[in-house]
Design an enzyme around this catalytic site. Structure first.
Site, PDB file in Angstrom:
ATOM      1  N   GLY A   9      11.699   6.877  -1.114  1.00 54.29           N
ATOM      2  CA  GLY A   9      10.257   7.087  -1.212  1.00 54.29           C
ATOM      3  C   GLY A   9       9.907   7.994  -2.370  1.00 54.29           C
ATOM      4  O   GLY A   9       8.901   8.714  -2.337  1.00 54.29           O
ATOM      5  N   ALA A  11       8.830   7.512  -5.385  1.00 55.96           N
ATOM      6  CA  ALA A  11       7.817   7.147  -6.381  1.00 55.96           C
ATOM      7  C   ALA A  11       6.472   7.818  -6.146  1.00 55.96           C
ATOM      8  O   ALA A  11       5.614   7.823  -7.035  1.00 55.96           O
ATOM      9  CB  ALA A  11       7.638   5.630  -6.421  1.00 55.96           C
ATOM     10  N   ASP A  33      12.956   3.398  -4.201  1.00 55.49           N
ATOM     11  CA  ASP A  33      11.597   3.047  -3.798  1.00 55.49           C
ATOM     12  C   ASP A  33      11.359   1.568  -4.091  1.00 55.49           C
ATOM     13  O   ASP A  33      12.225   0.885  -4.661  1.00 55.49           O
ATOM     14  CB  ASP A  33      10.563   3.906  -4.530  1.00 55.49           C
ATOM     15  CG  ASP A  33       9.336   4.184  -3.656  1.00 55.49           C
ATOM     16  OD1 ASP A  33       8.808   3.218  -3.054  1.00 55.49           O
ATOM     17  OD2 ASP A  33       8.893   5.341  -3.578  1.00 55.49           O
ATOM     18  N   LEU A  43      13.229  -1.219   1.934  1.00 51.87           N
ATOM     19  CA  LEU A  43      13.941  -0.726   3.111  1.00 51.87           C
ATOM     20  C   LEU A  43      13.387  -1.301   4.414  1.00 51.87           C
ATOM     21  O   LEU A  43      13.913  -0.997   5.482  1.00 51.87           O
ATOM     22  CB  LEU A  43      13.887   0.807   3.148  1.00 51.87           C
ATOM     23  CG  LEU A  43      14.542   1.510   1.953  1.00 51.87           C
ATOM     24  CD1 LEU A  43      14.426   3.025   2.108  1.00 51.87           C
ATOM     25  CD2 LEU A  43      16.000   1.099   1.812  1.00 51.87           C
ATOM     26  N   GLY A  72       8.449   6.011   3.988  1.00 50.25           N
ATOM     27  CA  GLY A  72       7.808   5.753   5.269  1.00 50.25           C
ATOM     28  C   GLY A  72       6.476   5.056   5.072  1.00 50.25           C
ATOM     29  O   GLY A  72       5.909   5.062   3.977  1.00 50.25           O
ATOM     30  N   SER A 112       7.554  13.576  11.600  1.00 48.53           N
ATOM     31  CA  SER A 112       6.103  13.765  11.635  1.00 48.53           C
ATOM     32  C   SER A 112       5.703  14.465  12.921  1.00 48.53           C
ATOM     33  O   SER A 112       6.371  14.341  13.950  1.00 48.53           O
ATOM     34  CB  SER A 112       5.392  12.407  11.560  1.00 48.53           C
ATOM     35  OG  SER A 112       4.004  12.553  11.770  1.00 48.53           O
ATOM     36  N   TYR A 152       3.226   3.926  14.736  1.00 48.82           N
ATOM     37  CA  TYR A 152       3.672   5.000  13.849  1.00 48.82           C
ATOM     38  C   TYR A 152       4.334   6.113  14.663  1.00 48.82           C
ATOM     39  O   TYR A 152       5.445   6.544  14.349  1.00 48.82           O
ATOM     40  CB  TYR A 152       2.500   5.560  13.050  1.00 48.82           C
ATOM     41  CG  TYR A 152       2.909   6.655  12.086  1.00 48.82           C
ATOM     42  CD1 TYR A 152       3.581   6.348  10.903  1.00 48.82           C
ATOM     43  CD2 TYR A 152       2.628   7.996  12.362  1.00 48.82           C
ATOM     44  CE1 TYR A 152       3.959   7.347  10.016  1.00 48.82           C
ATOM     45  CE2 TYR A 152       3.006   8.995  11.478  1.00 48.82           C
ATOM     46  CZ  TYR A 152       3.674   8.671  10.316  1.00 48.82           C
ATOM     47  OH  TYR A 152       4.057   9.664   9.449  1.00 48.82           O
ATOM     48  N   LYS A 156       8.390   7.300  14.634  1.00 48.77           N
ATOM     49  CA  LYS A 156       8.792   8.666  14.309  1.00 48.77           C
ATOM     50  C   LYS A 156       9.436   9.359  15.511  1.00 48.77           C
ATOM     51  O   LYS A 156      10.358  10.174  15.348  1.00 48.77           O
ATOM     52  CB  LYS A 156       7.578   9.464  13.822  1.00 48.77           C
ATOM     53  CG  LYS A 156       7.044   9.004  12.468  1.00 48.77           C
ATOM     54  CD  LYS A 156       8.042   9.250  11.342  1.00 48.77           C
ATOM     55  CE  LYS A 156       7.436   8.985   9.980  1.00 48.77           C
ATOM     56  NZ  LYS A 156       8.379   9.271   8.866  1.00 48.77           N
TER      57      LYS A 156
END
Length: 258
Positions: A9, A11, A33, A43, A72, A112, A152, A156
């Site tokens: 992640g 980028a 990424d 991914l 994510g 998170s 979500y 997590k």
């Protein structure tokens, strides 16, 4: 010696801030990424994860000093399960042998505050069973039924529980690989831009993440913790979730949870 650190992640958002911080301290960062990265990979798919692992091994010569998993999504769709859980777990497991070859291997993961919020237990259980097909099928049904908002948090929550049980195993702790996570509250990144743009979204975030200290934060705040967790000096911290949310987790869960 210069360490080889993989950041997923990388980028944008927390991943970009983490990659910049690691580079500034002298580490060689291998970015992963969907675009603008040393390793361009999706991914969300098993094939993409396998290719990402293969490309990282080729670029590092088979030795990885640290991994910081920041990739994510918050799509409120089955994509969250694919990326946030399986995209992290499969990638880390794929690189575990390369980590074990390093002198002081370290891993940190972006979880998170949402991991403490309402979830769908069936989705969580399927993730923890490693059954991606079933987890995605369940997620698709929830999404179709208008309950995508649970996905979500479920992804997590499953990731955090996987980390807690996995970090103390022989494959990880026994191999000298600390494995920890940071659980952010509301971070000012492209992922939260849509919610931050509307009054309704702002109120929803304030209710879900009742921060008592500092309010919203920039991605560099989370990056700083992720970077510390993968430094060689972190010799004994493992299986921990560091919530960085202005105290919201303590407000939501109460003082009994620790």
């Amino acid at each position: 010696m210069t360490r080889q650190v993989v950041v997923t992640g990388a980028a944008s958002g927390i991943g970009a801030a983490t990659a910049a911080m690691l580079t500034a301290q002298g580490d060689h960062v291998i970015s992963v990424d969907l675009r603008d990265a040393d390793v361009v990979a999706d991914l969300a798919t098993r094939q993409g994860r396998e290719q990402a692992v293969a490309d990282v091994l080729e670029q590092t010569g088979g030795v990885v000093d640290a991994v910081v998993a920041c990739a994510g999504t918050s799509s409120l769709s089955p994509l969250d399960v694919k990326v946030n859980f399986f995209g992290v777990v499969d990638f880390l497991e794929g690189l575990r042998p390369a980590l074990a070859r390093a002198e002081a291997p370290r891993v940190s993961v972006t979880s998170s505050i949402s991991s403490t919020q309402p979830t769908d237990q069936e989705v969580v259980d399927a993730c923890l069973d490693g059954d991606e097909e079933r987890a995605v099928a369940l997620a698709e049904k929830l999404h179709a039924d208008g309950k995508g908002s649970l996905l979500y948090a479920s992804s997590k929550n499953a990731l955090t529980r996987w980390l807690r049980r996995t970090a103390v195993t022989e494959d990880w702790a026994g191999a000298g690989i600390p494995l920890n996570a940071v659980g952010p509250g509301v971070v000012v990144t492209p992922m939260t831009e849509g919610l931050r743009a509307s009054e309704q979204g702002v109120e929803m975030m304030k209710k879900a993440v009742p921060s008592k200290l500092g309010g919203w934060m920039g991605p560099e705040v989370i990056a700083d913790a992720l970077v510390w967790l993968v430094r060689p000096e972190n010799t004994h911290t493992t299986a921990q979730i560091l919530f960085m949310d202005g105290g919201a987790e303590a407000v939501v869960r109460g003082p009994e949870a620790f």
